[in-house]
Design an enzyme around this catalytic site. Sequence first.
Site, PDB file in Angstrom:
ATOM      1  N   HIS A   1      -2.157 -66.740-117.104  1.00  0.00           N
ATOM      2  CA  HIS A   1      -2.421 -66.522-118.527  1.00  0.00           C
ATOM      3  C   HIS A   1      -1.506 -65.437-119.077  1.00  0.00           C
ATOM      4  CE1 HIS A   1      -4.514 -65.874-122.309  1.00  0.00           C
ATOM      5  NE2 HIS A   1      -5.163 -67.004-122.081  1.00  0.00           N
ATOM      6  N   HIS A   2      -1.092 -65.623-120.339  1.00  0.00           N
ATOM      7  CA  HIS A   2      -0.163 -64.688-120.971  1.00  0.00           C
ATOM      8  C   HIS A   2      -0.766 -63.298-121.139  1.00  0.00           C
ATOM      9  CE1 HIS A   2       3.406 -63.506-122.893  1.00  0.00           C
ATOM     10  NE2 HIS A   2       3.668 -64.591-123.589  1.00  0.00           N
TER      11      HIS A   2
END
Length: 461
Positions: free
Chosen positions: A136-137
Amino acid sequence: MDRLSPLDAAFLDVEDGDPHASLAMASIAVVEGPPPDHAHFTAVIAARLRPVRRTRQKVRRLPWDLGLPLWVNDPDFDLGYHLRRTALPAPGGEVELTDLIGRIMDERLDRDRPLWECWVVEGLADGRWAMLFKVHHCLVDGVGGTALYSAVFTDEPVSAQDVPPQEQSPSMLRLLLGAVGDLATSPLRQAQLVLRFSFLVAGHATGAVKGLAALAGVITPAGPSSLSGPLGKPRRYRVARASLTDIARVGKSFGVTVNDVVLAAITIGFRALLLDRGELPAADTVRTMVPVSVRAHERSTSVDNRLSVLMPFLPVDLVDPLEVLTAVHERMAALKESGASEAGQAVVALAEQEPFAPLSWGIRFAAGLPQRTVVTVTTNVPGPRDVVHLFGKRVVEILPFVPIAARLRTGVAAMTYRDRLAIGITADYDSTPDIDLLAKTIEQALAGLVALQRFEESDGR
């Protein structure tokens, strides 16, 4: 208690504001075969990731967003859940691989678990296999993702001192008491913030003032086009490739950067896409978001987000490739000179002040609004310079994947590995069935610029 930064938390809020967005990044390593068996793969990944505590932590939000979300240990961490295995249908070529990548990446990561997955993909042509690392960013930016990936590539054994001790996750009562304490001391915290911000501005006084003015110009909308609009959930993915050595020579010959050459080719690709759709490419049609790493050297191995952004208009209205390259170079140089990157850092610094709730609510509200200022994202991440191996096998290439959201129907990520450049293109499935045209044109544009450089070199002799 380990908090997410405001920038890290913003990626969660943007995802929450868009039901069709999955803000996970990925790197895909294509490896010489045969693939490792699952037991060996599990044992090696467990050892390599053990020192990286984020891989065993999940995000916990406070009630009513009283403070920034926190990283807490997952008491039920199950490595087997995060390790996945699949195979391509025959013949296991480029289309089969990129189609699979699109399908894997359009699924959101489970917020109730650590925010990553690692996939073994069997059945690639020529006896090869691939490893897809999906993160996930909110956990990494492009440079931080490379640092995380490097932990897997290393052949060095993990020693006991490299492994942090397992800590108990704080109770919700403790978290709430901590948040209340933060609120009680918020005047002092805000005073400290003002001092830090003052030193930041003092250090970059001219650049920060110019940069804030440059950022203010971003509120002007881009011209309407089919490149921007509502997104569905499914994604398409394709890859363009070039020789990094050749691209570097183009940059040196014409007095520009490698990133300028890549952006020029992307510009030519978007122009071709618009023309093929019967649309007129205008000077204000394509504004791109270009992430810029502001990671300090001492934090080069951390895996959180250390980003600012530049937002140039791509000159899709120009026809001549050299004019496009010159315009891209001049616009990027002007934005860097304007201090826009420093201004972005200043805005992030201001966002660190409490209370967090209005900031978070505002981001989620804004994520639901139809933004029309940015049309695409284009990022360039340096990968390993030397040959790397996985499970004793040579890594042939590394492909990047960048997520899209907030009406950005395409995203482009460039990544270098040894002497090769791979450009991964992410697109909304329904609105961009012509993604192959974009990938092919970018690749042809890079080859065309290389040919021009060689012609100029030979003509000069």
